[in-house]
Design a protein around this motif. Structure first.
Motif, short mmCIF file in Angstrom:
data_model
loop_
_atom_site.label_atom_id
_atom_site.label_comp_id
_atom_site.label_asym_id
_atom_site.label_seq_id
_atom_site.Cartn_x
_atom_site.Cartn_y
_atom_site.Cartn_z
N ARG A 9 13.78 43.77 84.61
CA ARG A 9 12.36 44.00 85.13
C ARG A 9 12.39 43.95 86.61
O ARG A 9 12.20 45.14 87.31
CB ARG A 9 11.13 42.92 84.54
CG ARG A 9 10.07 43.15 85.34
CD ARG A 9 8.88 42.32 84.53
NE ARG A 9 7.51 42.32 85.30
CZ ARG A 9 6.88 43.29 85.25
NH1 ARG A 9 7.10 44.43 84.83
NH2 ARG A 9 5.54 43.10 85.98
N PRO A 10 13.22 43.16 87.29
CA PRO A 10 13.13 43.22 88.71
C PRO A 10 13.83 44.10 89.35
O PRO A 10 13.79 45.08 90.30
CB PRO A 10 13.94 41.89 89.16
CG PRO A 10 13.62 40.96 87.96
CD PRO A 10 13.58 41.83 86.81
N ARG A 11 15.03 44.92 88.34
CA ARG A 11 15.86 45.94 88.83
C ARG A 11 14.86 47.32 88.62
O ARG A 11 14.85 48.15 89.43
CB ARG A 11 17.08 45.97 87.80
CG ARG A 11 17.75 47.39 88.19
CD ARG A 11 19.23 47.36 87.20
NE ARG A 11 18.75 47.50 85.76
CZ ARG A 11 19.17 46.59 85.08
NH1 ARG A 11 19.78 45.77 85.20
NH2 ARG A 11 18.62 46.99 83.69
N ASN A 67 16.21 34.91 90.58
CA ASN A 67 16.02 36.40 90.24
C ASN A 67 14.46 37.00 90.74
O ASN A 67 14.02 37.67 89.98
CB ASN A 67 16.21 36.48 88.66
CG ASN A 67 17.43 36.30 88.12
OD1 ASN A 67 18.41 36.49 89.06
ND2 ASN A 67 17.71 36.26 86.91
N ALA A 68 14.06 36.41 91.73
CA ALA A 68 12.80 36.87 92.22
C ALA A 68 12.78 38.19 92.87
O ALA A 68 13.86 38.69 93.42
CB ALA A 68 12.23 35.79 93.49
N GLN A 69 11.70 38.93 92.64
CA GLN A 69 11.44 40.32 92.91
C GLN A 69 11.94 40.55 94.53
O GLN A 69 12.74 41.51 94.87
CB GLN A 69 10.29 40.77 92.94
CG GLN A 69 10.16 42.39 93.00
CD GLN A 69 10.92 43.14 92.02
OE1 GLN A 69 10.96 42.86 90.82
NE2 GLN A 69 11.87 43.93 92.58
N SER A 70 11.79 39.48 95.40
CA SER A 70 12.06 39.55 96.87
C SER A 70 13.56 39.59 96.97
O SER A 70 14.06 39.72 98.27
CB SER A 70 11.21 38.47 97.46
OG SER A 70 11.72 37.16 96.96
N ASN A 71 14.23 38.97 95.92
CA ASN A 71 15.76 38.87 96.23
C ASN A 71 16.48 39.84 95.43
O ASN A 71 17.89 39.86 95.66
CB ASN A 71 16.16 37.23 95.69
CG ASN A 71 17.57 37.12 95.93
OD1 ASN A 71 17.91 37.30 97.12
ND2 ASN A 71 18.35 36.57 95.28
N ILE A 72 15.89 40.69 94.81
CA ILE A 72 16.69 41.88 94.13
C ILE A 72 16.32 43.23 94.61
O ILE A 72 15.26 43.66 94.90
CB ILE A 72 16.03 41.86 92.60
CG1 ILE A 72 16.29 40.39 91.86
CG2 ILE A 72 16.69 42.77 91.86
CD1 ILE A 72 17.74 39.91 91.69
#
Length: 124
Positions: A9-11, A67-72
């Motif tokens: 999902r984050p990807r 795996n937070a969106q801000s880190n991906i």
């Protein structure tokens, strides 16, 4: 090694946010079925493999990154692997500068990227 599903999902969100372009080299990437990408750019499946979208942690999980969106971010497989093949992976911004310089000299990706992918992408 992180579970690929946990990054799906984050990807996917990063891929959309970046308009399908690699965070490091700026090349178009594919996600899902590569056949449309292969046909559009007239490249082989082997050549397309390097441009597969991967999820890249800006701060590595081993260093406390989540795996937070801000880190991906979304990065092509070639760039993602290139950064992590180094003995000590450089910080993302520094690696982006290294890649940019090499892209300018056409010394980063396979030549097909410069001959087939980027010219077609820029015309789209």
């Amino acid at each position: 090694m992180p579970n690929r599903k946990s990054l799906a999902r984050p990807r996917s969100i990063a891929y959309s946010r970046q308009s399908g372009l690699c965070f490091y080299c700026g090349c178009p990437m594919w996600s899902g079925d590569p056949n449309v990408f292969i046909t559009k750019y007239g490249i082989t499946p082997s050549q397309a493999k390097d441009l597969e979208c991967t999820g890249e942690h800006l701060k590595a999980r081993q260093d406390g990154g989540l795996n937070a969106q801000s880190n991906i971010v979304a990065a092509c497989k070639f760039c993602n692997q290139g950064r992590h093949k180094r003995k000590t992976p450089p910080p993302p911004d520094q690696f982006k500068q290294i890649v940019s310089k090499r892209m300018g000299k056409k010394r980063w990706h396979n030549l097909c990227v410069f001959q087939k992918v980027l010219p077609v992408y820029r015309l789209s």
